[in-house]
Design a protein around this motif. Structure first.
Motif, PDB file in Angstrom:
ATOM      1  N   SER A  65       6.060   7.781  -5.548  1.00 20.79           N
ATOM      2  CA  SER A  65       5.587   6.426  -5.270  1.00 20.79           C
ATOM      3  C   SER A  65       6.485   5.334  -5.830  1.00 20.79           C
ATOM      4  O   SER A  65       6.460   4.217  -5.327  1.00 20.79           O
ATOM      5  CB  SER A  65       4.178   6.234  -5.828  1.00 20.79           C
ATOM      6  OG  SER A  65       3.275   7.084  -5.175  1.00 20.79           O
ATOM      7  N   MET A 103       3.018   7.085   1.216  1.00 16.13           N
ATOM      8  CA  MET A 103       2.827   8.451   1.721  1.00 16.13           C
ATOM      9  C   MET A 103       2.098   9.381   0.750  1.00 16.13           C
ATOM     10  O   MET A 103       1.808  10.512   1.094  1.00 16.13           O
ATOM     11  CB  MET A 103       4.177   9.081   2.100  1.00 16.13           C
ATOM     12  CG  MET A 103       4.805   8.493   3.336  1.00 16.13           C
ATOM     13  SD  MET A 103       3.708   8.407   4.794  1.00 16.13           S
ATOM     14  CE  MET A 103       3.584  10.142   5.242  1.00 16.13           C
ATOM     15  N   ARG A 104       1.825   8.974  -0.466  1.00 23.19           N
ATOM     16  CA  ARG A 104       0.972   9.729  -1.393  1.00 23.19           C
ATOM     17  C   ARG A 104       1.472  11.137  -1.689  1.00 23.19           C
ATOM     18  O   ARG A 104       0.869  12.132  -1.273  1.00 23.19           O
ATOM     19  CB  ARG A 104      -0.480   9.804  -0.875  1.00 23.19           C
ATOM     20  CG  ARG A 104      -1.015   8.582  -0.179  1.00 23.19           C
ATOM     21  CD  ARG A 104      -0.963   7.340  -1.058  1.00 23.19           C
ATOM     22  NE  ARG A 104      -1.471   7.619  -2.388  1.00 23.19           N
ATOM     23  CZ  ARG A 104      -0.766   7.476  -3.506  1.00 23.19           C
ATOM     24  NH1 ARG A 104       0.485   7.040  -3.480  1.00 23.19           N
ATOM     25  NH2 ARG A 104      -1.284   7.746  -4.657  1.00 23.19           N
ATOM     26  N   ALA A 116       3.608  13.594   5.211  1.00 26.95           N
ATOM     27  CA  ALA A 116       3.825  13.412   3.770  1.00 26.95           C
ATOM     28  C   ALA A 116       4.818  14.472   3.274  1.00 26.95           C
ATOM     29  O   ALA A 116       5.768  14.164   2.535  1.00 26.95           O
ATOM     30  CB  ALA A 116       2.499  13.512   3.016  1.00 26.95           C
ATOM     31  N   ASP A 144      -2.764   8.379   3.346  1.00 26.15           N
ATOM     32  CA  ASP A 144      -1.519   7.628   3.389  1.00 26.15           C
ATOM     33  C   ASP A 144      -1.520   6.693   4.606  1.00 26.15           C
ATOM     34  O   ASP A 144      -2.417   6.720   5.443  1.00 26.15           O
ATOM     35  CB  ASP A 144      -0.309   8.573   3.359  1.00 26.15           C
ATOM     36  CG  ASP A 144      -0.212   9.504   4.548  1.00 26.15           C
ATOM     37  OD1 ASP A 144      -0.292   9.021   5.696  1.00 26.15           O
ATOM     38  OD2 ASP A 144      -0.040  10.715   4.341  1.00 26.15           O
TER      39      ASP A 144
END
Lengths: 353, 353
Positions: A209, A217-218, A248, B245
């Motif tokens: 992050s 996008m975590r 992701a 996300d």
């Protein structure tokens, strides 16, 4: 509250993330986001991804992403865990590794989400004050414990520990897990991931992050002994088998592999941080030595709460914590040189600065 | 096991998701994925997304996605919760709403992840057998309880309940939450979401993974009274603030808004299901009446385990559960007409069929 709520959640105080305002044109220095876009290869993933594949479940084990992270750290794949942002990795870590009879030790001032997990999982905890100069005092982490957790560099202070200090703690604390949360490590600190092979009780968490510009996008991850990783996998697979969607996983791999772009962005943020620190100091601010993409600062003549509001009125968002002991500080994310110039110019206009 | 593991997790038996093989050319009828790609608008999201925004955190409240889901169901936004797949929604539901002193009631045969959550959160539970014809026997859900959960249509049977049966249960059970897991509802059953305004103790969960062809993006949601949603938000914000996300949020909205495409795909799956049921029946299979994108079937002369292996040897994957009571059944996902034709042709080649 409601009769339908599980009793255990009635007194929960959830974490408050930094504001994500929906209006444009703000200078957003409040959530430690990277001012630079993700690596160009991330865009290529989106443009070229075979959308038809989205009908299928993603790889629940994130095999390719784990391998890329293992390669990055010089570790093996069974020493890597991945999750939906480092917050999810931390939540699973609290469940899997930090619920013991002895109390968890952690700094009184650190990432405030830890205390939410402590409440959520009903963990006994002992909070240890920082030193007067806002450093984590590892010598004070000497009592019997069921685990130790801290951020390095610490949040919201930005101050880092050395690997020697962390090694020394690990040697003194072989009976429980030490979690080092390295969300900000890439901006000038040293990663304890290189100690993972030596200490079976060390878990290091990191995130895409901040330094990888992928907050949207975590993706978070952890490095540790395979037995610690196995505990995280067990809890993850008892909670949600597939927390990382296909994009992701793919965008994280793309971001990881462009090392040159990564180093360039991180260096730029550090250069801008040094300039910002000098400017703030010359305006009479005290600035803690930062190894992160933010600075933690206070002014002896103008209260932090007032400064935050003043900046907000001028469309610049910074973070202010009301917690006693740090309530006269501001946490200011390092943005682009232009954004920081506008911050400094704005502060110069303040009647008392 | 390890001294470092939290004691509570040492006996956990994680959920086993269906296999996601990495080899190509298999006919994959084992994880109830949709055989059709997501709506064309999903591809447009990936192609047009402003990658630079990925440096920022996503909207933690998923405001736009919740609004789209509220509009879809004719409810308001505060009656909607979203999470990282319906598994995460269910995990948070167990934490927030189903941990009470009285036992949770659930079918003996249903989605097996429920029992993993029961163990993970140390919930007292009472399992109620299905009827002899594999139906959920709601009349038997009459004892004092701290909640009731079942899938409708049920998994892995595919058999559905009527809204009248569910309404009747809600009226008899006003003191605790009833969770109706509708992962498969779009393939021919009626959604209890239309009962949400009437029953403050009803929570309905759904997913984008099946009927919306977005398993790869991990988006699930729930409809319920604002007080139930508030409980889920509290626990979610105490665990992971941003589980969806930016691309998950955007692709889900895109998939939701193309109603024509959705209806076309769902109808195609249902038509193929009817054809498959007829074919299986004519081969001597018993097939439960399915309102889902899979069929649950057994053969009186050939054991399910043998059939699963036979199909696997012929590069067709189906799901077989070893649980007593259903261990002579196969769960077969409905694929394309071509895939199902190849399944039936393959079965016809079996020496005992």
């Amino acid at each position: 509250m409601s009769q339908f709520w599980s009793p255990a959640i009635q007194s929960l105080v959830p974490y408050t993330p930094g504001e994500q305002p929906k209006v444009d044109g703000l200078i957003k220095l409040n959530t430690n986001e990277n001012p630079y876009p993700p690596a160009p290869a991330v865009e290529a993933v989106l443009r070229e991804f075979d959308t038809e594949r989205l009908r299928l479940y993603p790889d629940p084990d994130c095999h390719a992403l784990k391998q890329a992270l293992a390669d990055e750290a010089g570790l093996s794949r069974d020493q890597v865990f991945v999750g939906n942002g480092s917050d999810e990795v931390l939540a699973l870590t609290f469940m899997a590794l930090l619920r013991h009879e002895q109390p968890l030790l952690l700094p009184e001032t650190t990432y405030s989400f830890y205390n939410v997990y402590i409440d959520l999982f009903n963990i006994d905890a002992r909070h240890i004050p920082l030193t007067d100069d806002y450093r984590i005092d590892l010598d004070a982490y000497s009592s019997e414990n069921g685990g130790i957790i801290f951020a390095n560099p610490n949040a919201p202070t930005g101050v880092g520990l050395t690997l020697e200090q962390i090694s020394d703690l690990l040697i003194r604390n072989t009976h429980s897990v030490v979690v080092v949360d390295e969300a900000y490590v890439d901006f000038g600190a040293e990663s304890a991931s290189q100690l993972v092979d030596r200490y079976p009780n060390l878990l290091v968490t990191q995130t895409f992050s901040k330094s990888r510009s992928l907050a949207g996008m975590r993706v978070g991850y952890a490095y540790g002994h395979p037995k610690l990783i196995e505990a995280l996998e067990r809890v993850k697979n008892s909670f949600n088998s597939y927390p990382l969607d296909m994009l992701a996983q793919q965008t994280a791999i793309a971001a990881l592999q462009d090392r040159g772009y990564f180093q360039h962005c991180v260096q730029q943020v550090m250069d801008t941080r040094e300039w910002t620190c000098e400017q703030l100091t010359s305006l009479g601010f005290e600035v803690l030595p930062s190894q992160t993409n933010f600075v933690f600062t206070s002014h002896s003549e103008v209260a932090a709460a007032e400064l935050m509001q003043y900046l907000r009125d001028n469309r610049i968002l910074v973070r202010h914590f009301t917690k006693p002991g740090i309530d006269n500080h501001l946490r200011i994310t390092i943005g682009t040189p232009d954004e920081m110039t506008r911050l400094i110019e704005c502060l110069k206009q303040h009647p008392s600065l």
